[in-house]
Design a protein around this motif. Sequence first.
Motif, PDB file in Angstrom:
ATOM      1  N   ALA A   1       0.797  -1.069  -0.329  1.00  0.00           N
ATOM      2  CA  ALA A   1       0.295   0.357   0.004  1.00  0.00           C
ATOM      3  C   ALA A   1       0.591   1.027  -0.275  1.00  0.00           C
ATOM      4  CB  ALA A   1      -1.108   0.063   0.964  1.00  0.00           C
ATOM      5  N   VAL A   2       2.157   1.392   1.058  1.00  0.00           N
ATOM      6  CA  VAL A   2       3.018   2.597   0.874  1.00  0.00           C
ATOM      7  C   VAL A   2       3.600   2.466  -0.460  1.00  0.00           C
ATOM      8  CG1 VAL A   2       3.141   2.707   3.779  1.00  0.00           C
ATOM      9  CG2 VAL A   2       4.196   1.346   2.169  1.00  0.00           C
ATOM     10  N   ALA A   3       3.757   1.942  -0.947  1.00  0.00           N
ATOM     11  CA  ALA A   3       4.558   1.801  -2.489  1.00  0.00           C
ATOM     12  C   ALA A   3       3.581   1.970  -3.770  1.00  0.00           C
ATOM     13  CB  ALA A   3       5.054   1.001  -3.092  1.00  0.00           C
ATOM     14  N   GLY A   4       2.074   2.867  -3.217  1.00  0.00           N
ATOM     15  CA  GLY A   4       1.690   2.663  -3.929  1.00  0.00           C
ATOM     16  C   GLY A   4       0.436   1.119  -5.115  1.00  0.00           C
ATOM     17  N   GLY A   5       0.751   0.455  -4.861  1.00  0.00           N
ATOM     18  CA  GLY A   5       0.406  -0.907  -5.131  1.00  0.00           C
ATOM     19  C   GLY A   5       0.470  -1.113  -5.888  1.00  0.00           C
ATOM     20  N   GLY A   6       2.017  -0.510  -6.536  1.00  0.00           N
ATOM     21  CA  GLY A   6       2.441  -1.196  -8.344  1.00  0.00           C
ATOM     22  C   GLY A   6       0.954   0.526  -8.882  1.00  0.00           C
ATOM     23  N   MET A   7       0.646   0.957  -8.391  1.00  0.00           N
ATOM     24  CA  MET A   7      -0.443   1.968  -9.002  1.00  0.00           C
ATOM     25  C   MET A   7      -0.103   3.720  -8.982  1.00  0.00           C
ATOM     26  SD  MET A   7      -3.665  -0.028  -8.905  1.00  0.00           S
ATOM     27  CE  MET A   7      -4.646   1.028  -9.762  1.00  0.00           C
ATOM     28  N   ALA A   8       1.572   3.828  -7.703  1.00  0.00           N
ATOM     29  CA  ALA A   8       1.852   4.868  -7.783  1.00  0.00           C
ATOM     30  C   ALA A   8       1.140   7.025  -8.203  1.00  0.00           C
ATOM     31  CB  ALA A   8       3.116   5.029  -7.440  1.00  0.00           C
ATOM     32  N   SER A   9       2.001   5.741  -9.524  1.00  0.00           N
ATOM     33  CA  SER A   9       1.040   7.216 -10.609  1.00  0.00           C
ATOM     34  C   SER A   9      -0.453   7.622 -11.098  1.00  0.00           C
ATOM     35  CB  SER A   9       1.783   6.778 -12.217  1.00  0.00           C
ATOM     36  OG  SER A   9       1.370   5.221 -12.299  1.00  0.00           O
ATOM     37  N   ASP A  10      -1.154   6.446 -10.462  1.00  0.00           N
ATOM     38  CA  ASP A  10      -2.698   6.633 -10.795  1.00  0.00           C
ATOM     39  C   ASP A  10      -2.804   7.859  -9.686  1.00  0.00           C
ATOM     40  OD1 ASP A  10      -5.000   6.725  -9.300  1.00  0.00           O
ATOM     41  OD2 ASP A  10      -5.937   5.000 -10.843  1.00  0.00           O
ATOM     42  N   PRO A  11      -3.367   8.879 -10.654  1.00  0.00           N
ATOM     43  CA  PRO A  11      -3.693  10.546  -9.224  1.00  0.00           C
ATOM     44  C   PRO A  11      -4.603   9.928  -8.000  1.00  0.00           C
ATOM     45  CG  PRO A  11      -5.000  10.256 -11.449  1.00  0.00           C
ATOM     46  CD  PRO A  11      -4.388   9.442 -11.642  1.00  0.00           C
ATOM     47  N   ASP A  12      -5.678   8.787  -8.504  1.00  0.00           N
ATOM     48  CA  ASP A  12      -6.444   8.527  -6.630  1.00  0.00           C
ATOM     49  C   ASP A  12      -5.801   7.958  -6.148  1.00  0.00           C
ATOM     50  OD1 ASP A  12      -9.240   9.336  -8.101  1.00  0.00           O
ATOM     51  OD2 ASP A  12      -8.966   7.476  -9.415  1.00  0.00           O
ATOM     52  N   VAL A  13      -4.759   7.102  -6.339  1.00  0.00           N
ATOM     53  CA  VAL A  13      -3.550   6.751  -5.505  1.00  0.00           C
ATOM     54  C   VAL A  13      -3.161   7.103  -4.602  1.00  0.00           C
ATOM     55  CG1 VAL A  13      -1.834   5.156  -4.946  1.00  0.00           C
ATOM     56  CG2 VAL A  13      -3.977   4.033  -6.639  1.00  0.00           C
ATOM     57  N   GLY A  14      -2.204   8.421  -5.762  1.00  0.00           N
ATOM     58  CA  GLY A  14      -1.548   9.323  -5.199  1.00  0.00           C
ATOM     59  C   GLY A  14      -1.886  10.081  -3.596  1.00  0.00           C
ATOM     60  N   LYS A  15      -3.417  10.674  -4.134  1.00  0.00           N
ATOM     61  CA  LYS A  15      -4.119  11.305  -3.033  1.00  0.00           C
ATOM     62  C   LYS A  15      -4.600  10.791  -1.585  1.00  0.00           C
ATOM     63  CE  LYS A  15      -7.980  14.679  -2.610  1.00  0.00           C
ATOM     64  NZ  LYS A  15      -8.045  14.915  -1.781  1.00  0.00           N
ATOM     65  N   ILE A  16      -4.077   9.538  -2.361  1.00  0.00           N
ATOM     66  CA  ILE A  16      -4.843   8.593  -1.233  1.00  0.00           C
ATOM     67  C   ILE A  16      -3.812   8.696  -0.315  1.00  0.00           C
ATOM     68  CG2 ILE A  16      -5.257   6.476   0.259  1.00  0.00           C
ATOM     69  CD1 ILE A  16      -7.017   6.180  -2.540  1.00  0.00           C
ATOM     70  N   LEU A  17      -2.464   8.257  -0.781  1.00  0.00           N
ATOM     71  CA  LEU A  17      -1.343   7.950  -0.017  1.00  0.00           C
ATOM     72  C   LEU A  17      -0.419  10.106   0.806  1.00  0.00           C
ATOM     73  CD1 LEU A  17       1.292   6.731  -2.781  1.00  0.00           C
ATOM     74  CD2 LEU A  17      -0.404   5.785  -0.595  1.00  0.00           C
ATOM     75  N   SER A  18      -0.705  10.474  -0.269  1.00  0.00           N
ATOM     76  CA  SER A  18      -0.553  12.128   0.192  1.00  0.00           C
ATOM     77  C   SER A  18      -1.548  12.589   1.294  1.00  0.00           C
ATOM     78  CB  SER A  18      -0.114  12.884  -0.860  1.00  0.00           C
ATOM     79  OG  SER A  18      -0.491  14.681  -0.563  1.00  0.00           O
ATOM     80  N   ASP A  19      -2.808  12.373   1.574  1.00  0.00           N
ATOM     81  CA  ASP A  19      -3.573  12.889   2.148  1.00  0.00           C
ATOM     82  C   ASP A  19      -2.772  11.353   3.474  1.00  0.00           C
ATOM     83  OD1 ASP A  19      -4.658  14.452   1.281  1.00  0.00           O
ATOM     84  OD2 ASP A  19      -6.392  13.497  -0.300  1.00  0.00           O
ATOM     85  N   ALA A  20      -3.016  10.313   3.485  1.00  0.00           N
ATOM     86  CA  ALA A  20      -2.804   9.387   4.348  1.00  0.00           C
ATOM     87  C   ALA A  20      -1.686  10.203   5.128  1.00  0.00           C
ATOM     88  CB  ALA A  20      -2.165   8.378   3.934  1.00  0.00           C
ATOM     89  N   ASP A  21      -0.075  10.693   4.087  1.00  0.00           N
ATOM     90  CA  ASP A  21       0.940  11.131   5.197  1.00  0.00           C
ATOM     91  C   ASP A  21       0.547  12.208   6.625  1.00  0.00           C
ATOM     92  OD1 ASP A  21       2.761   9.238   4.027  1.00  0.00           O
ATOM     93  OD2 ASP A  21       2.972  10.800   2.496  1.00  0.00           O
ATOM     94  N   ASP A  22      -0.270  13.313   5.956  1.00  0.00           N
ATOM     95  CA  ASP A  22      -1.046  13.893   5.946  1.00  0.00           C
ATOM     96  C   ASP A  22      -1.309  14.153   7.290  1.00  0.00           C
ATOM     97  OD1 ASP A  22       0.512  17.072   4.657  1.00  0.00           O
ATOM     98  OD2 ASP A  22      -1.371  16.879   3.427  1.00  0.00           O
ATOM     99  N   LEU A  23      -2.515  13.167   7.496  1.00  0.00           N
ATOM    100  CA  LEU A  23      -3.088  12.570   8.789  1.00  0.00           C
ATOM    101  C   LEU A  23      -2.559  12.242   9.504  1.00  0.00           C
ATOM    102  CD1 LEU A  23      -6.291  12.624  10.216  1.00  0.00           C
ATOM    103  CD2 LEU A  23      -6.648  10.541   8.315  1.00  0.00           C
ATOM    104  N   ALA A  24      -1.587  11.020   9.140  1.00  0.00           N
ATOM    105  CA  ALA A  24      -0.116  10.563  10.026  1.00  0.00           C
ATOM    106  C   ALA A  24       0.228  11.396  11.065  1.00  0.00           C
ATOM    107  CB  ALA A  24       0.083   9.699   9.168  1.00  0.00           C
ATOM    108  N   ALA A  25       0.384  12.403  10.629  1.00  0.00           N
ATOM    109  CA  ALA A  25       1.794  13.316  11.308  1.00  0.00           C
ATOM    110  C   ALA A  25       0.439  14.260  12.188  1.00  0.00           C
ATOM    111  CB  ALA A  25       2.183  15.094   9.674  1.00  0.00           C
ATOM    112  N   ASP A  26      -0.807  14.907  11.051  1.00  0.00           N
ATOM    113  CA  ASP A  26      -1.326  15.140  12.493  1.00  0.00           C
ATOM    114  C   ASP A  26      -2.032  14.838  14.037  1.00  0.00           C
ATOM    115  OD1 ASP A  26      -1.384  17.454  11.106  1.00  0.00           O
ATOM    116  OD2 ASP A  26      -3.660  16.503  10.564  1.00  0.00           O
TER     117      ASP A  26
END
Length: 206
Positions: free
Chosen positions: A112-137
């Motif tokens: 999952a953290v590697a994007g599941g082979g779909m890191a270039s997918d914009p939906d996956v990228g947004k999930i990962l970026s949002d998750a990083d922000d939320l995890a920090a908070d």
Amino acid sequence: MSLEAEPQRQRLEPDARRRQILDCAIRLFGERPYASVSATELAKEAGVARGLINHYFGGKRDLYLEVIKAMVTVPPPDRVTVPDGTLTERADAFIDWFLTILERHGKTWLVAVAGGGMASDPDVGKILSDADDLAADRLLEALGPAITEEEAMALHPMIRAYGGLIKSTGREWIERRSLTREQVHTLLTDTLVVIVESAIGASHTA
């Protein structure tokens, strides 16, 4: 037709059924790549009709996005047992909770953290970026009320960067077996405490 060939399906409430399908998908996508897992297999393993995959998730891709989201999203602090105490004690408890999760779902988390082979997918990228922000908070929340709003703002990008260390040490432990859980625990806890204490100290002396 053999009755033994038909899986017995239990009647579950919608939320429980959805969770059952998601749990099955978490396991299967942790074992094999996305392309090699079919919606039919997901339904069979979950013991549901294939149509329920579409009903609850909209299809295989949407289910996969939910798996990634579930694996990378840190839950609210009230769902993580963090005792009152010093910064080190709270950091230690949070890291212990996180590593316990990795022991159970480590392979899927790595995917999952590697994007599941779909890191270039914009939906996956947004999930990962949002998750990083939320995890920090949420990590900052878990560390306690002693951190002011101003300090939290300064710490936020540092904790996002710290997330990279979490991912790399998790890979060393889960995938490469080059580190033990105890070593990962010590490294992540000590580093987190140093980051927070350094930032707080800097804000107090500014």
